[in-house]
Design an enzyme around this catalytic site. Structure first.
Site, PDB file in Angstrom:
ATOM      1  N   GLU A  48      63.034  12.664  20.963  1.00 46.64           N
ATOM      2  CA  GLU A  48      61.772  13.366  20.707  1.00 46.64           C
ATOM      3  C   GLU A  48      61.392  14.324  21.829  1.00 46.64           C
ATOM      4  O   GLU A  48      60.237  14.716  21.960  1.00 46.64           O
ATOM      5  CB  GLU A  48      60.656  12.334  20.492  1.00 46.64           C
ATOM      6  CG  GLU A  48      60.919  11.402  19.316  1.00 46.64           C
ATOM      7  CD  GLU A  48      59.940  10.250  19.252  1.00 46.64           C
ATOM      8  OE1 GLU A  48      58.792  10.497  18.850  1.00 46.64           O
ATOM      9  OE2 GLU A  48      60.312   9.121  19.600  1.00 46.64           O
ATOM     10  N   SER A  92      58.073   9.124  15.663  1.00 46.95           N
ATOM     11  CA  SER A  92      58.315  10.368  14.938  1.00 46.95           C
ATOM     12  C   SER A  92      59.151  10.161  13.681  1.00 46.95           C
ATOM     13  O   SER A  92      59.802  11.092  13.206  1.00 46.95           O
ATOM     14  CB  SER A  92      58.985  11.416  15.835  1.00 46.95           C
ATOM     15  OG  SER A  92      58.077  11.867  16.808  1.00 46.95           O
ATOM     16  N   ASP A  98      48.513   4.601  11.948  1.00 37.99           N
ATOM     17  CA  ASP A  98      48.913   5.061  10.620  1.00 37.99           C
ATOM     18  C   ASP A  98      48.826   3.884   9.660  1.00 37.99           C
ATOM     19  O   ASP A  98      49.328   2.780   9.961  1.00 37.99           O
ATOM     20  CB  ASP A  98      50.342   5.606  10.649  1.00 37.99           C
ATOM     21  CG  ASP A  98      50.478   6.820  11.565  1.00 37.99           C
ATOM     22  OD1 ASP A  98      49.464   7.518  11.774  1.00 37.99           O
ATOM     23  OD2 ASP A  98      51.592   7.065  12.067  1.00 37.99           O
ATOM     24  N   ASN A 100      50.590   4.327  17.434  1.00 40.31           N
ATOM     25  CA  ASN A 100      51.044   5.376  18.343  1.00 40.31           C
ATOM     26  C   ASN A 100      50.135   5.421  19.562  1.00 40.31           C
ATOM     27  O   ASN A 100      48.960   5.775  19.447  1.00 40.31           O
ATOM     28  CB  ASN A 100      51.008   6.732  17.642  1.00 40.31           C
ATOM     29  CG  ASN A 100      51.851   6.750  16.373  1.00 40.31           C
ATOM     30  OD1 ASN A 100      53.037   7.029  16.400  1.00 40.31           O
ATOM     31  ND2 ASN A 100      51.212   6.434  15.240  1.00 40.31           N
ATOM     32  N   SER A 143      50.455  18.231  14.352  1.00 38.76           N
ATOM     33  CA  SER A 143      50.159  16.819  14.601  1.00 38.76           C
ATOM     34  C   SER A 143      48.799  16.418  14.048  1.00 38.76           C
ATOM     35  O   SER A 143      47.910  17.247  13.836  1.00 38.76           O
ATOM     36  CB  SER A 143      50.229  16.519  16.104  1.00 38.76           C
ATOM     37  OG  SER A 143      51.543  16.647  16.589  1.00 38.76           O
TER      38      SER A 143
END
EC number: 6.3.2.4
Length: 314
Positions: A13, A149, A259, A274, A283
């Protein structure tokens, strides 16, 4: 105020991290006296010790940046930094461990199993996969137990695709988490603050052409975003309450993104945590802040001020 942004690193990432760092640096330049960005390399410790730095904002995505390692180094050097302390970062980074913590706190998360790659060799891959399907049915979601990600993540609808999904997952780690796929509305809940002072920003709904994978997250065109999300009042309250419960029960600091999926019964099922949310142009955290009518420069200044005032503590 001199804020130092750490971005880059050597994970898969890296590019996303650099993009996040640049966006935060641009926003902070409107409110902070001095802001610089450096990579994570052999010059990092000398820079931290001799760079006249008031606060560090780690925006390194992937293992080193989110598994507690970089946080532990910053604690060791003794510099204030934005984000979660190393012990809680380690827990949040491991999806299997974080699911166990959430379960003890009464937070809903999809039914799952954790399977190391070695088990497939010892027991037989096809028998393991048949047992997975018998237990969860299809579709299932396959993801690395450690990662971000959506790298290595697959949604499997057909038994014939399951082995391929496991191979893809193991390219990013030696342990897979397989969980029951939950149909519903997928939303990202961004949280600002720490403990009792934490507050939730408006939900951002993602509607994707296919899986919400790495390509969909960072290359415009495959995802439609709704900020704020198209939720009823009760759904929005459920999502916000769940996100705050995760943030507080995991001892997350300053900012996070939770999420979740609101299932067909209205229950919020947490699918990812996260501690270093992406801050790129696509984002979800910046979209949530803008949906709340907040100026990103002021929000980020609030974050660095809080971290600087807290000092170098765990």
């Amino acid at each position: 105020m001199h804020a130092l942004i750490l971005a880059g690193g050597l994970s898969h990432e890296r590019d996303v991290s650099i993009r996040s760092g640049r966006r935060v640096m641009e926003a902070l330049r409107t409110t902070v006296d001095k802001v610089t960005m450096v990579d994570v390399d052999t010059e990092l410790i000398p820079t931290l010790r001799h760079g006249d730095i008031d606060v560090v904002w780690p925006l390194v995505h992937g293992a080193t940046g989110e598994d507690g390692s970089l946080q532990a180094l910053l604690e060791l050097v003794g510099v204030p930094f934005v984000g979660t302390a190393s012990p809680s970062a380690r827990v949040a980074w491991n999806k299997a461990v974080s699911k166990a913590v959430m379960a003890r706190s009464g937070i809903s998360t999809p039914d799952h199993v954790t399977l190391p790659q070695s088990l497939f060799r010892e027991v037989g891959a096809e028998q393991v996969l048949d047992t997975v399907v018998a237990r969860f049915g299809l579709p299932v979601v396959v993801k690395p137990v450690r990662g971000g990600s959506a790298l290595g993540v697959s949604i499997v609808h057909d038994r014939g695709d399951l082995a391929r999904a496991m191979v893809h997952c193991f390219a990013y780690g030696d342990t897979a988490l397989v969980e029951k796929h939950i149909p519903g509305t997928e939303v990202a809940m961004s949280v600002l603050g720490t403990g009792d002072d934490a507050r939730v920003l408006p939900a951002v709904e993602t509607v994707t052409d296919g899986a919400y994978d790495y390509d969909a997250r960072y290359n415009p065109g495959r995802v439609e975003y709704f900020a704020p999300a198209r939720l009823t009042e009760s759904q929005a309250a459920e999502a916000a309450t769940t996100a705050l419960a995760v943030h507080r029960s995991m001892d997350l600091r300053d900012l996070s993104r939770i999420d979740l999926i609101l299932d067909e019964t209205g229950v919020a099922q947490v699918i990812d945590i996260n501690i270093t949310p992406g801050m790129t142009e696509t984002s979800l955290f910046p979209q949530a802040a803008e949906a709340a009518g907040l100026d990103l420069g002021r929000v980020y200044r609030e974050v660095v001020d809080t971290a600087a005032a807290r000092g170098a503590t765990r």
